[in-house]
Design a protein around this motif. Structure first.
Motif, PDB file in Angstrom:
ATOM      1  N   ARG A 129       0.813  -1.217   0.000  1.00  8.74           N
ATOM      2  CA  ARG A 129       0.000   0.000   0.000  1.00  8.74           C
ATOM      3  C   ARG A 129       0.850   1.272   0.000  1.00  8.74           C
ATOM      4  N   TYR A 168       0.643   0.223  -4.276  1.00  8.64           N
ATOM      5  CA  TYR A 168       0.515  -1.117  -4.834  1.00  8.64           C
ATOM      6  C   TYR A 168       1.357  -1.324  -6.093  1.00  8.64           C
ATOM      7  N   LYS A 223      -2.573  -5.035  -5.723  1.00  7.62           N
ATOM      8  CA  LYS A 223      -3.682  -4.251  -5.182  1.00  7.62           C
ATOM      9  C   LYS A 223      -4.858  -5.166  -4.898  1.00  7.62           C
TER      10      LYS A 223
END
Length: 243
Positions: A115, A119, A179
């Motif tokens: 994160r 990603y 992601k």
């Protein structure tokens, strides 16, 4: 039969879930009480699945400097892998004839760790944990007719590597490899979090879930697991067919 509990691992956890050893205790009690017949064990297969919960506190405290990181990780990895080996030996003494133990998938490539880069890249600290754990496990738990290490790390990496420009048929179906399909609005939040009955604190790309390898911050999608297990199926069948 499963003794697994969400959030559990080898070591004691703050949420007081059963450790691996306590799960084996539960199995042993059922065996001693004849709820599980000892006669079934020769034709049974046991799976010890450790997925990184023991390392979450360590990884979260690493920060951006390697410093004494290796020593901290090595200490935890030593305890975790010793615990795995000890419980494999316990199961063998109880009559288990075939035991599968997975190695660690690349923790640094889970959405929780990717994160910060939006990603786009895996986290070196997290993958260092995986490397040290897997090296320890391989040294202490060698494959035998009774024991097989499942290479979860390679199976995951074969899919995730597509993000670095490496073409792989295994990763082609996933347009999102780092992601998650379900993203919490708050970095400290979680998939499925609600502020009220109709106020969702997460976003879900439900129409394209098969294009995501990860469902949430830690767990692959069903489609992701299918591709992982397709890589491990042959190894598992060969192991089960061994005399």
């Amino acid at each position: 039969m499963t003794f697994a509990t969400g959030g559990s691992g080898v070591l004691e956890a703050p949420q007081e879930v059963p450790t691996l050893g306590q799960q084996v205790d539960s199995f042993e009690k059922l065996l001693r009480r004849k709820i599980i017949s000892p006669a079934r064990l020769p034709d049974s297969v046991f799976l010890i699945a450790i997925s990184g919960n023991d390392y979450m506190p360590t990884v979260s405290l690493l920060g951006n400097s390697f410093g004494n990181v290796t020593a901290a990780i090595s200490e935890t990895a030593g305890k975790v892998t010793n615990g795995i080996v000890a419980n494999v030996k316990r199961l063998r003494k109880l009559g288990a004839k075939k035991i599968l133990v997975n190695n660690m998938h690349p923790l640094g490539c889970t959405p929780r760790r990717t994160r910060p880069s939006n990603y786009t890249s895996c986290d070196d600290h997290g993958n260092m944990v995986t490397s040290i754990h897997n090296s320890n496990l391989k040294q202490k738990l060698r494959d035998s007719p009774a024991i097989r290490i499942l290479d979860l790390n390679t199976a995951f990496t074969n899919i995730i590597n597509g993000t670095s420009g490496k073409s792989s048929p295994l990763s082609e179906q996933f347009t999102n490899k780092l992601k998650p399909c379900c993203v919490a609005e708050d970095p400290e939040g979680f998939c499925g979090e609600l502020a009220g009955p109709f106020e969702h604190l997460y976003k879900l790309d439900g129409a394209n879930v098969k294009r995501y390898f990860y469902w949430d911050d830690m767990h692959p999608t069903h489609a992701g697991w299918e591709v992982v297990m397709a890589q491990l199926e042959g190894t598992i069948k060969d192991f089960l067919n061994m005399n």
